[in-house]
Design a protein around this motif. Structure first.
Motif, PDB file in Angstrom:
ATOM      1  N   UNK A  63      44.866  37.505  18.237  1.00 26.24           N
ATOM      2  CA  UNK A  63      44.302  36.571  19.218  1.00 26.24           C
ATOM      3  C   UNK A  63      43.074  37.131  19.940  1.00 26.24           C
ATOM      4  N   UNK A  64      42.634  38.329  19.541  1.00 25.73           N
ATOM      5  CA  UNK A  64      41.429  38.958  20.056  1.00 25.73           C
ATOM      6  C   UNK A  64      41.489  39.270  21.554  1.00 25.73           C
ATOM      7  N   UNK A  65      42.689  39.370  22.130  1.00 23.87           N
ATOM      8  CA  UNK A  65      42.783  39.795  23.524  1.00 23.87           C
ATOM      9  C   UNK A  65      42.750  41.323  23.568  1.00 23.87           C
ATOM     10  N   UNK A  66      42.256  41.866  24.668  1.00 25.28           N
ATOM     11  CA  UNK A  66      42.116  43.314  24.752  1.00 25.28           C
ATOM     12  C   UNK A  66      42.304  43.783  26.187  1.00 25.28           C
ATOM     13  N   UNK A  67      42.521  45.095  26.315  1.00 22.43           N
ATOM     14  CA  UNK A  67      42.640  45.748  27.612  1.00 22.43           C
ATOM     15  C   UNK A  67      42.003  47.127  27.468  1.00 22.43           C
ATOM     16  N   UNK A  68      41.098  47.459  28.392  1.00 21.60           N
ATOM     17  CA  UNK A  68      40.362  48.724  28.332  1.00 21.60           C
ATOM     18  C   UNK A  68      40.547  49.482  29.632  1.00 21.60           C
ATOM     19  N   UNK A  69      40.774  50.795  29.501  1.00 31.09           N
ATOM     20  CA  UNK A  69      40.762  51.672  30.677  1.00 31.09           C
ATOM     21  C   UNK A  69      39.736  52.768  30.445  1.00 31.09           C
ATOM     22  N   UNK A  70      39.057  53.155  31.531  1.00 30.57           N
ATOM     23  CA  UNK A  70      38.016  54.173  31.472  1.00 30.57           C
ATOM     24  C   UNK A  70      38.230  55.123  32.642  1.00 30.57           C
ATOM     25  N   UNK A  71      38.125  56.420  32.365  1.00 24.17           N
ATOM     26  CA  UNK A  71      38.285  57.430  33.414  1.00 24.17           C
ATOM     27  C   UNK A  71      36.923  57.715  34.045  1.00 24.17           C
ATOM     28  N   UNK A  72      36.868  57.702  35.395  1.00 23.40           N
ATOM     29  CA  UNK A  72      35.605  58.003  36.076  1.00 23.40           C
ATOM     30  C   UNK A  72      35.484  59.514  36.321  1.00 23.40           C
ATOM     31  N   UNK A  73      34.405  59.918  36.946  1.00 29.04           N
ATOM     32  CA  UNK A  73      34.133  61.345  37.163  1.00 29.04           C
ATOM     33  C   UNK A  73      35.188  62.026  38.022  1.00 29.04           C
ATOM     34  N   UNK A  74      35.849  61.265  38.887  1.00 24.69           N
ATOM     35  CA  UNK A  74      36.874  61.856  39.756  1.00 24.69           C
ATOM     36  C   UNK A  74      38.250  61.903  39.089  1.00 24.69           C
ATOM     37  N   UNK A  75      38.350  61.384  37.867  1.00 21.15           N
ATOM     38  CA  UNK A  75      39.629  61.408  37.154  1.00 21.15           C
ATOM     39  C   UNK A  75      40.462  60.153  37.334  1.00 21.15           C
ATOM     40  N   UNK A  76      39.954  59.201  38.095  1.00 24.31           N
ATOM     41  CA  UNK A  76      40.669  57.944  38.314  1.00 24.31           C
ATOM     42  C   UNK A  76      40.371  56.974  37.175  1.00 24.31           C
ATOM     43  N   UNK A  77      41.360  56.154  36.859  1.00 23.77           N
ATOM     44  CA  UNK A  77      41.187  55.156  35.807  1.00 23.77           C
ATOM     45  C   UNK A  77      40.703  53.838  36.400  1.00 23.77           C
TER      46      UNK A  77
END
Length: 183
Positions: A63-77
């Motif tokens: 169904x082409x749904x997605x979920x993305x997480x990215x870590x920032x410079x401080x280590x938080x998502x």
């Protein structure tokens, strides 16, 4: 001195000795925390640690749904494509699940097998994309459920092998796409 007082002083002395022993114990005597090498199963990416992961994208291919997480410079998502505040504990669990992705079996895909037998009709059910802090990338395409029901078939990083992964780990990742952990 009465027997009650003598017993009290003996017990107090024993307590004091035990307290001193406890305080003087060096940290090296503490049991070591388990590491990834101590896991009772093989991992898809045996040299990958949770801390090396910069971003994870989970995409349901049907169904082409997605979920993305990215870590920032401080280590938080952060979840840049999803509204709301990301649950940091669940984000850490997603990264940990990807890092330890448990393997039940790996078998060769010699010849030109029909991938539809493994649930790839044509592309599979879930795509797991991982970007590491050094810029390298990994990909896992998850197909169908094994006949036993406790594993799922997967193709990893253009390798000529079929992986049988633990179904529970994949089910956890799919659940994050279907209901993103944001408030």
């Amino acid at each position: 001195m009465s027997d009650g007082r003598r017993t009290f002083f003996v017990l107090a002395a024993i307590f004091a000795v035990l307290l001193v022993i406890t305080l003087l114990r060096s940290p090296s005597q503490e049991p070591a925390a388990p590491s990834l090498e101590d896991l009772p199963f093989e991992s898809v990416f045996p040299d990958l640690s949770e801390g090396q992961i910069q971003a994870v994208r989970l995409q349901e291919l049907q169904n082409d749904s997605f979920f993305t997480i990215v870590r920032d410079a401080s280590g938080q998502w952060a979840a840049p494509d999803t509204p709301g505040v990301l649950d940091q504990e669940i984000a850490n669990l997603i990264a940990r699940t990807v890092a330890v992705l448990p393997v039940q079996n790996i078998f060769s895909m010699e010849g030109n097998p029909d991938l539809r037998e493994y649930g790839f009709d044509p592309e599979g059910n879930l795509l797991i994309q991982v970007v590491l802090v050094d810029g390298s990338q990994h990909g896992v395409v998850v197909g169908g459920i094994s006949p036993s029901g406790n594993g799922v078939y997967a193709l990893v990083d253009n390798q000529p092998s079929m992986y049988l992964l633990e179904r529970a780990a994949i089910a956890f990742l799919v659940a994050q796409v279907e209901t993103p952990p944001t408030a």
